[in-house]
Design a protein around this motif. Sequence first.
Motif, PDB file in Angstrom:
ATOM      1  N   UNK A  86      18.733  10.540  -3.562  1.00 48.34           N
ATOM      2  CA  UNK A  86      18.304  11.911  -3.274  1.00 48.34           C
ATOM      3  C   UNK A  86      18.744  12.254  -1.862  1.00 48.34           C
ATOM      4  N   UNK A  87      19.308  13.427  -1.697  1.00 54.45           N
ATOM      5  CA  UNK A  87      19.809  13.864  -0.390  1.00 54.45           C
ATOM      6  C   UNK A  87      18.816  14.838   0.228  1.00 54.45           C
ATOM      7  N   UNK A  88      17.988  14.339   1.123  1.00 52.83           N
ATOM      8  CA  UNK A  88      17.003  15.158   1.837  1.00 52.83           C
ATOM      9  C   UNK A  88      17.138  14.855   3.326  1.00 52.83           C
ATOM     10  N   UNK A  89      18.047  15.568   4.023  1.00 52.77           N
ATOM     11  CA  UNK A  89      18.333  15.249   5.426  1.00 52.77           C
ATOM     12  C   UNK A  89      17.109  15.207   6.336  1.00 52.77           C
ATOM     13  N   UNK A  90      16.165  16.110   6.135  1.00 49.68           N
ATOM     14  CA  UNK A  90      14.974  16.130   6.997  1.00 49.68           C
ATOM     15  C   UNK A  90      14.140  14.872   6.796  1.00 49.68           C
ATOM     16  N   UNK A  91      13.966  14.471   5.529  1.00 47.57           N
ATOM     17  CA  UNK A  91      13.198  13.262   5.237  1.00 47.57           C
ATOM     18  C   UNK A  91      13.922  12.025   5.753  1.00 47.57           C
ATOM     19  N   UNK A  92      15.240  11.972   5.558  1.00 46.31           N
ATOM     20  CA  UNK A  92      16.012  10.825   6.058  1.00 46.31           C
ATOM     21  C   UNK A  92      15.857  10.725   7.574  1.00 46.31           C
ATOM     22  N   UNK A  93      15.897  11.862   8.252  1.00 42.93           N
ATOM     23  CA  UNK A  93      15.723  11.862   9.706  1.00 42.93           C
ATOM     24  C   UNK A  93      14.395  11.251  10.126  1.00 42.93           C
ATOM     25  N   UNK A  94      13.337  11.586   9.408  1.00 41.63           N
ATOM     26  CA  UNK A  94      12.023  11.013   9.711  1.00 41.63           C
ATOM     27  C   UNK A  94      11.978   9.528   9.393  1.00 41.63           C
ATOM     28  N   UNK A  95      12.551   9.151   8.250  1.00 34.44           N
ATOM     29  CA  UNK A  95      12.526   7.740   7.844  1.00 34.44           C
ATOM     30  C   UNK A  95      13.404   6.868   8.741  1.00 34.44           C
ATOM     31  N   UNK A  96      14.462   7.441   9.321  1.00 30.29           N
ATOM     32  CA  UNK A  96      15.338   6.666  10.217  1.00 30.29           C
ATOM     33  C   UNK A  96      14.600   6.201  11.466  1.00 30.29           C
ATOM     34  N   UNK A  97      13.475   6.822  11.780  1.00 33.62           N
ATOM     35  CA  UNK A  97      12.695   6.443  12.959  1.00 33.62           C
ATOM     36  C   UNK A  97      11.841   5.196  12.707  1.00 33.62           C
ATOM     37  N   UNK A  98      11.738   4.791  11.439  1.00 32.36           N
ATOM     38  CA  UNK A  98      10.932   3.617  11.108  1.00 32.36           C
ATOM     39  C   UNK A  98      11.758   2.344  11.222  1.00 32.36           C
ATOM     40  N   UNK A  99      11.081   1.249  11.483  1.00 31.14           N
ATOM     41  CA  UNK A  99      11.734  -0.059  11.552  1.00 31.14           C
ATOM     42  C   UNK A  99      11.911  -0.620  10.144  1.00 31.14           C
ATOM     43  N   UNK A 100      12.854  -1.549   9.999  1.00 29.62           N
ATOM     44  CA  UNK A 100      13.001  -2.248   8.727  1.00 29.62           C
ATOM     45  C   UNK A 100      11.703  -2.955   8.388  1.00 29.62           C
ATOM     46  N   UNK A 101      11.340  -2.932   7.131  1.00 25.58           N
ATOM     47  CA  UNK A 101      10.144  -3.546   6.572  1.00 25.58           C
ATOM     48  C   UNK A 101       8.857  -2.814   6.953  1.00 25.58           C
ATOM     49  N   UNK A 102       8.978  -1.687   7.637  1.00 30.16           N
ATOM     50  CA  UNK A 102       7.800  -0.895   7.989  1.00 30.16           C
ATOM     51  C   UNK A 102       7.433   0.018   6.828  1.00 30.16           C
ATOM     52  N   UNK A 144       0.829  -1.200   0.000  1.00 27.85           N
ATOM     53  CA  UNK A 144       0.000   0.000   0.000  1.00 27.85           C
ATOM     54  C   UNK A 144       0.865   1.252   0.000  1.00 27.85           C
ATOM     55  N   UNK A 145       2.094   1.115   0.443  1.00 27.37           N
ATOM     56  CA  UNK A 145       3.009   2.255   0.522  1.00 27.37           C
ATOM     57  C   UNK A 145       4.438   1.724   0.460  1.00 27.37           C
ATOM     58  N   UNK A 146       5.394   2.596   0.089  1.00 25.67           N
ATOM     59  CA  UNK A 146       6.798   2.164   0.125  1.00 25.67           C
ATOM     60  C   UNK A 146       7.184   1.737   1.539  1.00 25.67           C
ATOM     61  N   UNK A 147       8.134   0.828   1.605  1.00 23.93           N
ATOM     62  CA  UNK A 147       8.606   0.353   2.916  1.00 23.93           C
ATOM     63  C   UNK A 147      10.116   0.512   3.018  1.00 23.93           C
ATOM     64  N   UNK A 148      10.589   0.577   4.246  1.00 25.41           N
ATOM     65  CA  UNK A 148      12.019   0.706   4.521  1.00 25.41           C
ATOM     66  C   UNK A 148      12.669  -0.659   4.337  1.00 25.41           C
ATOM     67  N   UNK A 149      13.649  -0.727   3.432  1.00 21.28           N
ATOM     68  CA  UNK A 149      14.324  -2.010   3.200  1.00 21.28           C
ATOM     69  C   UNK A 149      15.769  -1.988   3.693  1.00 21.28           C
ATOM     70  N   UNK A 150      16.300  -0.804   4.008  1.00 27.32           N
ATOM     71  CA  UNK A 150      17.645  -0.693   4.577  1.00 27.32           C
ATOM     72  C   UNK A 150      17.778   0.679   5.208  1.00 27.32           C
ATOM     73  N   UNK A 151      18.528   0.743   6.292  1.00 27.51           N
ATOM     74  CA  UNK A 151      18.833   2.034   6.910  1.00 27.51           C
ATOM     75  C   UNK A 151      20.086   1.878   7.756  1.00 27.51           C
ATOM     76  N   UNK A 152      20.807   2.967   7.889  1.00 30.68           N
ATOM     77  CA  UNK A 152      22.002   2.891   8.709  1.00 30.68           C
ATOM     78  C   UNK A 152      22.753   4.198   8.781  1.00 30.68           C
TER      79      UNK A 152
END
Length: 89
Positions: free
Chosen positions: A48-64, A20-28
């Motif tokens: 794409x380098x978007x520090x604010x968006x990366x900061x928000x996405x880093x709060x998600x779990x893998x596969x979320x 239903x939406x993109x999911x996090x497949x890797x982060x670090x």
Amino acid sequence: MSERESRRRAVALAYGEGDQAPRVVASGYGELAERIIAEARRQQIFVHDAPELVGLLMKLDLDQQIPPALYAVVAELLVWVRELEQDAP
């Protein structure tokens, strides 16, 4: 800002059939972030380098899946990527 927050960060998203939406497949952070970015570039995936968006996405779990609050901004990035792909030789 802590040392962890000041290091390079990366998040990879994927959108699969049936999702239903993109999911996090890797982060670090740090070295792992560099490896995520290097692999994306090796696979010719746009980075794409978007520090604010990366900061928000880093709060998600893998596969979320990304939360509805981020749908609009991620959709804008997907449109940007599609335009880049269409313009590529």
